[in-house]
Design a protein around this motif. Structure first.
Motif, PDB file in Angstrom:
ATOM      1  N   SER A 150       0.826  -1.209   0.000  1.00 53.10           N
ATOM      2  CA  SER A 150       0.000   0.000   0.000  1.00 53.10           C
ATOM      3  C   SER A 150       0.859   1.258   0.000  1.00 53.10           C
ATOM      4  N   ASP A 153       2.119   1.712  -3.494  1.00 53.74           N
ATOM      5  CA  ASP A 153       1.016   2.202  -4.332  1.00 53.74           C
ATOM      6  C   ASP A 153       0.758   3.678  -4.071  1.00 53.74           C
ATOM      7  N   HIS A 157       1.005   6.541  -7.013  1.00 48.89           N
ATOM      8  CA  HIS A 157      -0.240   7.027  -7.586  1.00 48.89           C
ATOM      9  C   HIS A 157      -0.870   8.204  -6.856  1.00 48.89           C
TER      10      HIS A 157
END
Length: 454
Positions: A150, A153, A157
Protein backbone atom coordinates in the motif's frame (compact mmCIF):
# COMPACT_ATOMS: atom_id res chain seq x y z
CA UNK A 1 21.87 -52.18 45.94
CA UNK A 2 23.53 -55.29 47.29
CA UNK A 3 25.86 -57.63 45.42
CA UNK A 4 23.49 -60.50 46.24
CA UNK A 5 20.76 -58.92 44.18
CA UNK A 6 23.14 -58.40 41.30
CA UNK A 7 24.17 -62.03 41.38
CA UNK A 8 20.62 -63.16 40.73
CA UNK A 9 20.75 -61.70 37.22
CA UNK A 10 22.52 -62.81 34.05
CA UNK A 11 26.00 -61.47 33.56
CA UNK A 12 26.07 -57.71 32.84
CA UNK A 13 22.28 -57.40 33.24
CA UNK A 14 21.35 -54.87 35.95
CA UNK A 15 19.12 -56.02 38.77
CA UNK A 16 16.84 -53.03 38.38
CA UNK A 17 15.30 -54.34 35.13
CA UNK A 18 12.06 -56.22 35.26
CA UNK A 19 10.12 -58.09 32.62
CA UNK A 20 7.12 -55.79 32.22
CA UNK A 21 6.34 -54.68 28.71
CA UNK A 22 6.61 -56.88 25.70
CA UNK A 23 4.48 -59.61 27.26
CA UNK A 24 1.99 -57.15 28.72
CA UNK A 25 -1.64 -56.67 27.81
CA UNK A 26 -2.05 -55.85 24.09
CA UNK A 27 -3.48 -52.43 23.18
CA UNK A 28 -7.19 -52.24 22.28
CA UNK A 29 -8.29 -51.68 18.67
CA UNK A 30 -7.90 -48.13 17.39
CA UNK A 31 -11.20 -46.59 16.26
CA UNK A 32 -11.22 -44.82 12.91
CA UNK A 33 -12.44 -41.43 14.18
CA UNK A 34 -9.90 -41.38 16.99
CA UNK A 35 -7.14 -42.37 14.55
CA UNK A 36 -8.08 -39.43 12.32
CA UNK A 37 -8.56 -36.91 15.14
CA UNK A 38 -5.23 -37.72 16.75
CA UNK A 39 -3.12 -37.38 13.63
CA UNK A 40 -0.01 -35.18 14.17
CA UNK A 41 -1.28 -32.68 11.61
CA UNK A 42 -4.31 -32.02 13.84
CA UNK A 43 -2.34 -31.49 17.08
CA UNK A 44 -3.17 -28.51 19.30
CA UNK A 45 -0.08 -26.67 18.05
CA UNK A 46 -1.42 -26.64 14.49
CA UNK A 47 -4.93 -25.89 15.71
CA UNK A 48 -3.65 -22.73 17.38
CA UNK A 49 -1.86 -21.68 14.20
CA UNK A 50 -5.12 -22.21 12.30
CA UNK A 51 -7.09 -20.26 14.91
CA UNK A 52 -4.83 -17.20 14.63
CA UNK A 53 -4.92 -17.31 10.83
CA UNK A 54 -8.72 -17.74 10.86
CA UNK A 55 -9.16 -14.67 13.08
CA UNK A 56 -6.98 -12.68 10.71
CA UNK A 57 -8.93 -13.92 7.70
CA UNK A 58 -12.09 -12.69 9.43
CA UNK A 59 -10.43 -9.30 9.94
CA UNK A 60 -9.44 -9.25 6.27
CA UNK A 61 -12.99 -10.08 5.21
CA UNK A 62 -14.26 -7.19 7.31
CA UNK A 63 -11.65 -4.84 5.81
CA UNK A 64 -12.65 -5.79 2.27
CA UNK A 65 -16.38 -5.62 2.96
CA UNK A 66 -18.75 -2.65 2.62
CA UNK A 67 -17.49 0.16 4.80
CA UNK A 68 -14.19 -1.63 5.38
CA UNK A 69 -10.96 0.23 5.94
CA UNK A 70 -8.88 -1.34 3.18
CA UNK A 71 -9.56 1.45 0.68
CA UNK A 72 -10.60 4.16 3.10
CA UNK A 73 -9.58 7.71 2.13
CA UNK A 74 -6.98 9.75 3.92
CA UNK A 75 -4.55 6.94 4.57
CA UNK A 76 -6.70 5.22 7.21
CA UNK A 77 -6.02 1.87 5.59
CA UNK A 78 -2.28 2.26 6.16
CA UNK A 79 -2.86 2.93 9.85
CA UNK A 80 -5.13 -0.10 10.22
CA UNK A 81 -2.71 -2.33 8.32
CA UNK A 82 0.05 -1.16 10.66
CA UNK A 83 -2.11 -1.89 13.72
CA UNK A 84 -2.96 -5.39 12.46
CA UNK A 85 0.74 -6.03 11.88
CA UNK A 86 1.78 -4.90 15.35
CA UNK A 87 -1.05 -6.78 17.08
CA UNK A 88 0.03 -10.05 15.51
CA UNK A 89 3.73 -9.55 16.21
CA UNK A 90 2.91 -8.59 19.79
CA UNK A 91 1.10 -11.93 20.16
CA UNK A 92 3.99 -13.81 18.53
CA UNK A 93 6.65 -12.29 20.79
CA UNK A 94 4.85 -11.91 24.11
CA UNK A 95 3.54 -15.48 24.11
CA UNK A 96 7.15 -16.71 24.26
CA UNK A 97 8.21 -14.34 27.06
CA UNK A 98 9.46 -16.42 29.99
CA UNK A 99 7.19 -14.78 32.56
CA UNK A 100 4.19 -15.26 30.27
CA UNK A 101 5.08 -18.93 29.72
CA UNK A 102 5.29 -19.53 33.47
CA UNK A 103 1.94 -17.81 33.99
CA UNK A 104 0.33 -19.94 31.27
CA UNK A 105 1.55 -23.14 32.93
CA UNK A 106 0.46 -21.90 36.36
CA UNK A 107 -3.05 -21.12 35.12
CA UNK A 108 -3.41 -24.39 33.19
CA UNK A 109 -2.36 -26.51 36.16
CA UNK A 110 -4.75 -24.89 38.66
CA UNK A 111 -7.44 -27.40 37.68
CA UNK A 112 -8.00 -30.01 40.44
CA UNK A 113 -7.74 -33.72 39.62
CA UNK A 114 -11.47 -34.01 40.38
CA UNK A 115 -12.30 -32.25 37.11
CA UNK A 116 -13.34 -34.43 34.16
CA UNK A 117 -10.36 -36.09 32.46
CA UNK A 118 -11.31 -34.61 29.09
CA UNK A 119 -10.88 -31.07 30.44
CA UNK A 120 -7.58 -31.86 32.17
CA UNK A 121 -6.38 -33.65 29.05
CA UNK A 122 -6.89 -30.46 27.03
CA UNK A 123 -5.39 -28.16 29.68
CA UNK A 124 -2.28 -30.32 29.63
CA UNK A 125 -1.68 -29.21 26.04
CA UNK A 126 -0.73 -25.74 27.30
CA UNK A 127 2.84 -26.25 26.06
CA UNK A 128 1.52 -26.04 22.48
CA UNK A 129 1.35 -22.24 22.95
CA UNK A 130 4.07 -22.00 20.27
CA UNK A 131 1.26 -22.31 17.73
CA UNK A 132 0.20 -18.78 18.72
CA UNK A 133 3.76 -17.62 18.08
CA UNK A 134 3.84 -19.14 14.60
CA UNK A 135 0.34 -17.98 13.69
CA UNK A 136 1.03 -14.43 14.88
CA UNK A 137 4.39 -14.26 13.08
CA UNK A 138 2.91 -15.51 9.80
CA UNK A 139 -0.11 -13.22 9.96
CA UNK A 140 1.97 -10.23 11.02
CA UNK A 141 4.35 -10.77 8.10
CA UNK A 142 1.46 -10.99 5.63
CA UNK A 143 -0.17 -7.83 7.00
CA UNK A 144 3.14 -5.99 6.76
CA UNK A 145 3.61 -7.08 3.17
CA UNK A 146 0.17 -5.64 2.46
CA UNK A 147 1.18 -2.47 4.31
CA UNK A 148 4.37 -2.15 2.25
CA UNK A 149 2.44 -2.76 -0.95
CA UNK A 150 0.00 0.00 0.00
CA UNK A 151 2.91 2.35 0.71
CA UNK A 152 4.41 1.66 -2.71
CA UNK A 153 1.02 2.20 -4.33
CA UNK A 154 0.59 5.46 -2.45
CA UNK A 155 4.03 6.64 -3.56
CA UNK A 156 3.34 5.82 -7.20
CA UNK A 157 -0.24 7.03 -7.59
CA UNK A 158 -0.91 9.71 -4.99
CA UNK A 159 0.42 13.23 -4.94
CA UNK A 160 2.93 13.82 -2.18
CA UNK A 161 3.63 10.13 -1.67
CA UNK A 162 4.73 8.81 1.69
CA UNK A 163 8.36 9.88 1.90
CA UNK A 164 11.45 8.13 0.60
CA UNK A 165 12.81 7.27 4.05
CA UNK A 166 9.56 5.68 5.21
CA UNK A 167 9.27 3.66 2.02
CA UNK A 168 12.91 2.49 2.18
CA UNK A 169 12.60 1.38 5.82
CA UNK A 170 9.37 -0.50 5.10
CA UNK A 171 10.83 -2.31 2.07
CA UNK A 172 13.93 -3.30 4.04
CA UNK A 173 11.77 -4.55 6.91
CA UNK A 174 9.55 -6.55 4.55
CA UNK A 175 12.57 -8.32 3.06
CA UNK A 176 13.99 -9.01 6.52
CA UNK A 177 10.70 -10.49 7.76
CA UNK A 178 10.56 -12.76 4.72
CA UNK A 179 14.10 -13.96 5.47
CA UNK A 180 13.23 -14.72 9.11
CA UNK A 181 10.06 -16.60 8.16
CA UNK A 182 11.80 -18.53 5.36
CA UNK A 183 14.64 -19.79 7.57
CA UNK A 184 12.06 -20.88 10.16
CA UNK A 185 10.36 -23.25 7.69
CA UNK A 186 10.82 -26.79 8.97
CA UNK A 187 12.97 -28.21 6.13
CA UNK A 188 15.44 -25.29 6.26
CA UNK A 189 15.33 -25.02 10.03
CA UNK A 190 16.20 -28.69 10.51
CA UNK A 191 19.01 -28.65 7.98
CA UNK A 192 20.50 -25.25 8.86
CA UNK A 193 19.62 -24.85 12.53
CA UNK A 194 22.49 -22.48 13.35
CA UNK A 195 21.45 -20.21 10.47
CA UNK A 196 17.86 -20.30 11.74
CA UNK A 197 18.93 -19.31 15.28
CA UNK A 198 21.14 -16.44 14.17
CA UNK A 199 18.63 -15.14 11.63
CA UNK A 200 15.93 -15.22 14.29
CA UNK A 201 18.14 -13.48 16.86
CA UNK A 202 19.91 -10.82 14.83
CA UNK A 203 17.14 -10.50 12.26
CA UNK A 204 14.61 -10.11 15.06
CA UNK A 205 16.63 -7.37 16.77
CA UNK A 206 17.12 -5.55 13.47
CA UNK A 207 13.43 -5.87 12.64
CA UNK A 208 12.51 -4.38 16.02
CA UNK A 209 14.79 -1.39 15.39
CA UNK A 210 13.26 -0.92 11.93
CA UNK A 211 9.75 -1.08 13.40
CA UNK A 212 10.71 1.76 15.74
CA UNK A 213 12.09 3.78 12.82
CA UNK A 214 9.04 3.05 10.67
CA UNK A 215 6.62 4.04 13.45
CA UNK A 216 8.46 7.29 14.15
CA UNK A 217 8.50 8.16 10.45
CA UNK A 218 4.78 7.38 10.19
CA UNK A 219 3.96 9.63 13.16
CA UNK A 220 4.10 12.64 10.85
CA UNK A 221 5.40 15.01 13.50
CA UNK A 222 2.72 14.13 16.06
CA UNK A 223 3.72 13.36 19.63
CA UNK A 224 4.88 9.71 19.42
CA UNK A 225 3.92 8.84 23.00
CA UNK A 226 0.26 9.53 22.19
CA UNK A 227 0.21 6.67 19.66
CA UNK A 228 -0.90 3.19 20.82
CA UNK A 229 1.69 1.69 18.44
CA UNK A 230 4.44 3.18 20.59
CA UNK A 231 3.19 1.41 23.70
CA UNK A 232 2.87 -1.89 21.86
CA UNK A 233 6.43 -1.54 20.55
CA UNK A 234 7.63 -0.66 24.05
CA UNK A 235 6.03 -3.83 25.44
CA UNK A 236 7.60 -5.95 22.69
CA UNK A 237 11.02 -4.35 23.26
CA UNK A 238 10.83 -4.95 27.02
CA UNK A 239 9.82 -8.57 26.41
CA UNK A 240 12.84 -9.14 24.16
CA UNK A 241 15.24 -7.32 26.49
CA UNK A 242 14.24 -8.91 29.81
CA UNK A 243 16.15 -12.21 29.45
CA UNK A 244 19.27 -10.33 28.34
CA UNK A 245 19.05 -8.00 31.32
CA UNK A 246 19.60 -11.11 33.45
CA UNK A 247 22.62 -12.27 31.45
CA UNK A 248 25.45 -13.48 33.69
CA UNK A 249 28.54 -15.65 33.56
CA UNK A 250 28.59 -18.25 36.31
CA UNK A 251 30.95 -20.90 37.63
CA UNK A 252 30.04 -24.56 37.08
CA UNK A 253 31.33 -27.89 38.40
CA UNK A 254 31.29 -30.71 35.85
CA UNK A 255 31.41 -34.45 36.45
CA UNK A 256 31.88 -36.72 33.42
CA UNK A 257 30.93 -40.29 34.37
CA UNK A 258 31.49 -41.29 30.73
CA UNK A 259 32.43 -39.70 27.39
CA UNK A 260 28.71 -39.48 26.66
CA UNK A 261 27.50 -37.34 29.57
CA UNK A 262 28.43 -34.23 31.55
CA UNK A 263 26.63 -33.77 34.88
CA UNK A 264 26.89 -30.02 35.40
CA UNK A 265 26.25 -28.38 38.79
CA UNK A 266 25.26 -24.73 39.21
CA UNK A 267 25.25 -22.86 42.52
CA UNK A 268 25.02 -19.14 41.78
CA UNK A 269 22.13 -18.24 44.07
CA UNK A 270 19.34 -19.69 41.92
CA UNK A 271 17.38 -22.79 42.92
CA UNK A 272 14.80 -23.39 40.15
CA UNK A 273 11.53 -25.25 40.48
CA UNK A 274 11.18 -28.83 39.31
CA UNK A 275 10.21 -29.02 35.65
CA UNK A 276 11.94 -25.81 34.58
CA UNK A 277 14.78 -25.26 32.16
CA UNK A 278 17.82 -23.00 31.91
CA UNK A 279 19.40 -21.55 28.76
CA UNK A 280 23.19 -22.05 28.64
CA UNK A 281 25.83 -20.68 26.27
CA UNK A 282 29.60 -20.49 25.90
CA UNK A 283 29.27 -17.61 23.44
CA UNK A 284 26.07 -15.62 24.15
CA UNK A 285 25.78 -13.95 20.75
CA UNK A 286 26.19 -17.20 18.80
CA UNK A 287 24.00 -19.98 20.18
CA UNK A 288 21.99 -21.02 23.22
CA UNK A 289 20.88 -24.44 24.42
CA UNK A 290 18.18 -25.12 26.99
CA UNK A 291 18.42 -28.02 29.43
CA UNK A 292 16.09 -29.27 32.14
CA UNK A 293 16.99 -28.17 35.65
CA UNK A 294 17.46 -30.92 38.24
CA UNK A 295 17.08 -29.36 41.70
CA UNK A 296 17.36 -31.59 44.76
CA UNK A 297 14.81 -31.06 47.54
CA UNK A 298 16.34 -29.12 50.43
CA UNK A 299 19.55 -28.34 48.55
CA UNK A 300 20.63 -25.06 46.95
CA UNK A 301 21.54 -24.88 43.28
CA UNK A 302 20.73 -27.39 40.57
CA UNK A 303 22.19 -29.78 38.00
CA UNK A 304 21.94 -30.15 34.24
CA UNK A 305 22.35 -33.47 32.44
CA UNK A 306 24.10 -32.72 29.14
CA UNK A 307 24.56 -35.65 26.78
CA UNK A 308 26.47 -35.88 23.52
CA UNK A 309 23.97 -34.98 20.80
CA UNK A 310 25.79 -32.66 18.40
CA UNK A 311 28.83 -30.45 17.95
CA UNK A 312 28.03 -28.07 20.81
CA UNK A 313 27.33 -30.77 23.41
CA UNK A 314 30.32 -32.81 22.21
CA UNK A 315 32.59 -29.80 22.68
CA UNK A 316 31.05 -29.12 26.09
CA UNK A 317 31.79 -32.68 27.25
CA UNK A 318 35.26 -32.99 25.72
CA UNK A 319 36.41 -29.49 26.66
CA UNK A 320 34.50 -28.86 29.88
CA UNK A 321 34.26 -25.13 30.66
CA UNK A 322 34.74 -23.68 34.12
CA UNK A 323 32.23 -20.90 33.49
CA UNK A 324 29.20 -20.56 31.22
CA UNK A 325 26.66 -17.89 30.39
CA UNK A 326 23.04 -18.09 31.57
CA UNK A 327 20.18 -15.69 30.92
CA UNK A 328 16.57 -15.15 31.82
CA UNK A 329 14.68 -17.07 34.47
CA UNK A 330 13.86 -20.77 34.94
CA UNK A 331 11.02 -21.50 32.54
CA UNK A 332 8.31 -24.14 32.85
CA UNK A 333 8.43 -27.19 30.60
CA UNK A 334 6.08 -29.89 29.42
CA UNK A 335 6.31 -32.22 32.45
CA UNK A 336 4.82 -29.54 34.72
CA UNK A 337 1.40 -30.70 33.57
CA UNK A 338 1.81 -33.80 35.77
CA UNK A 339 -0.16 -32.11 38.57
CA UNK A 340 -3.29 -32.31 36.44
CA UNK A 341 -3.41 -36.10 36.99
CA UNK A 342 -3.63 -38.52 39.88
CA UNK A 343 -0.75 -40.61 38.53
CA UNK A 344 1.47 -40.49 35.44
CA UNK A 345 3.86 -42.74 33.55
CA UNK A 346 7.20 -41.17 32.65
CA UNK A 347 8.78 -42.63 29.52
CA UNK A 348 12.39 -41.58 28.91
CA UNK A 349 15.28 -42.66 26.74
CA UNK A 350 18.94 -41.83 27.30
CA UNK A 351 19.50 -38.37 28.77
CA UNK A 352 15.74 -37.82 28.73
CA UNK A 353 16.02 -38.95 32.33
CA UNK A 354 17.33 -35.43 33.12
CA UNK A 355 13.98 -33.62 32.73
CA UNK A 356 12.21 -36.50 34.51
CA UNK A 357 14.49 -36.77 37.54
CA UNK A 358 13.43 -33.52 39.27
CA UNK A 359 9.81 -34.68 39.22
CA UNK A 360 10.78 -38.04 40.68
CA UNK A 361 12.74 -36.31 43.45
CA UNK A 362 10.01 -33.75 44.20
CA UNK A 363 7.45 -36.59 44.30
CA UNK A 364 4.46 -34.27 43.99
CA UNK A 365 2.54 -36.77 41.84
CA UNK A 366 2.70 -40.60 42.02
CA UNK A 367 4.44 -41.93 38.93
CA UNK A 368 5.86 -44.99 37.20
CA UNK A 369 9.18 -44.68 35.37
CA UNK A 370 10.13 -46.46 32.16
CA UNK A 371 13.72 -45.61 31.15
CA UNK A 372 15.52 -47.17 28.19
CA UNK A 373 19.21 -46.38 27.88
CA UNK A 374 22.53 -47.93 27.00
CA UNK A 375 24.58 -49.22 29.96
CA UNK A 376 23.02 -46.88 32.53
CA UNK A 377 25.65 -47.31 35.25
CA UNK A 378 28.60 -47.01 32.88
CA UNK A 379 27.06 -44.04 31.08
CA UNK A 380 25.55 -41.99 33.91
CA UNK A 381 27.43 -43.28 36.94
CA UNK A 382 26.35 -45.33 39.94
CA UNK A 383 25.41 -42.27 41.98
CA UNK A 384 22.81 -41.01 39.50
CA UNK A 385 21.34 -44.47 38.92
CA UNK A 386 21.06 -45.10 42.66
CA UNK A 387 19.39 -41.71 43.07
CA UNK A 388 16.80 -42.67 40.45
CA UNK A 389 16.16 -46.07 42.03
CA UNK A 390 15.85 -44.55 45.49
CA UNK A 391 13.14 -42.25 44.16
CA UNK A 392 11.37 -44.98 42.15
CA UNK A 393 12.31 -48.51 43.34
CA UNK A 394 9.74 -50.01 40.93
CA UNK A 395 11.26 -48.30 37.87
CA UNK A 396 11.65 -50.28 34.67
CA UNK A 397 15.19 -49.53 33.51
CA UNK A 398 15.83 -51.18 30.16
CA UNK A 399 19.50 -51.62 29.27
CA UNK A 400 19.59 -51.47 25.48
CA UNK A 401 23.15 -52.79 25.37
CA UNK A 402 21.87 -56.06 26.88
CA UNK A 403 18.31 -56.35 25.68
CA UNK A 404 18.32 -54.30 22.48
CA UNK A 405 15.98 -51.44 21.65
CA UNK A 406 12.47 -52.05 23.02
CA UNK A 407 9.06 -51.17 21.60
CA UNK A 408 8.62 -48.04 23.70
CA UNK A 409 4.96 -47.62 22.81
CA UNK A 410 4.20 -51.11 24.05
CA UNK A 411 6.25 -50.58 27.23
CA UNK A 412 4.46 -47.29 27.85
CA UNK A 413 1.05 -48.86 27.41
CA UNK A 414 1.91 -51.82 29.66
CA UNK A 415 3.17 -49.45 32.39
CA UNK A 416 0.04 -47.30 32.02
CA UNK A 417 -2.25 -50.32 32.47
CA UNK A 418 -0.33 -51.94 35.33
CA UNK A 419 0.17 -48.73 37.34
CA UNK A 420 -3.34 -47.31 37.00
CA UNK A 421 -2.00 -43.99 35.71
CA UNK A 422 -4.09 -41.32 33.99
CA UNK A 423 -1.49 -39.96 31.55
CA UNK A 424 1.86 -40.60 29.89
CA UNK A 425 4.70 -38.08 29.58
CA UNK A 426 7.49 -38.95 27.13
CA UNK A 427 10.94 -37.34 27.10
CA UNK A 428 13.00 -38.65 24.19
CA UNK A 429 14.15 -37.77 20.69
CA UNK A 430 11.70 -36.25 18.25
CA UNK A 431 10.78 -39.40 16.33
CA UNK A 432 10.24 -41.60 19.37
CA UNK A 433 8.42 -38.91 21.35
CA UNK A 434 5.90 -38.38 18.59
CA UNK A 435 5.52 -42.13 18.14
CA UNK A 436 4.68 -42.65 21.82
CA UNK A 437 2.55 -39.53 22.26
CA UNK A 438 0.42 -39.99 19.17
CA UNK A 439 0.28 -43.75 19.65
CA UNK A 440 -1.07 -43.39 23.19
CA UNK A 441 -3.50 -40.65 22.21
CA UNK A 442 -4.97 -42.82 19.47
CA UNK A 443 -5.70 -45.33 22.24
CA UNK A 444 -7.63 -42.68 24.14
CA UNK A 445 -4.85 -42.04 26.69
CA UNK A 446 -3.64 -38.50 27.50
CA UNK A 447 0.00 -38.25 26.40
CA UNK A 448 2.49 -35.40 26.27
CA UNK A 449 5.97 -34.71 24.91
CA UNK A 450 8.13 -31.92 23.52
CA UNK A 451 7.20 -30.49 20.12
CA UNK A 452 10.57 -28.88 19.18
CA UNK A 453 9.13 -25.50 18.20
CA UNK A 454 11.69 -23.19 19.84
Amino acid sequence: MSDARLETRPRNEPAYQDDLGTDGEPPPPIHLLRRIGKRPALCHYNRLISLVLAVNLGLLAHALGPGGWWSAPGGAALKDLSNATLANFALAILIRQQYVVNILFWLATRAPVTWPLRIRWTLGKVYHFGGLHVGGALAGTLWFLAYTGSLIDSGLHHEGGVGTARLAVSCALALLLLAVVTTALQPLRSRFHDLFERTHRFGGWTALALFWAQTLLASGGRTPLMQPAMWVLAAITLSVALPWLRLRKVTVAIDRPSPHVALTRFDHGVTPFAGSSTAVSRSPLREWHSFANVPAPGRAGFRLTISRAGDWTASFIDDAPRRVWVKGIPTAGVANIETLFTKVVYVATGSGIGPVLPHLLADEVPSKLVWATRSPRETYGDALVEEILAARPDALVWDTSVRGKPDMLRLAYAAYVSSGAEAVICISNKKLTWSVVHGMERLGIPAYGAIWDS
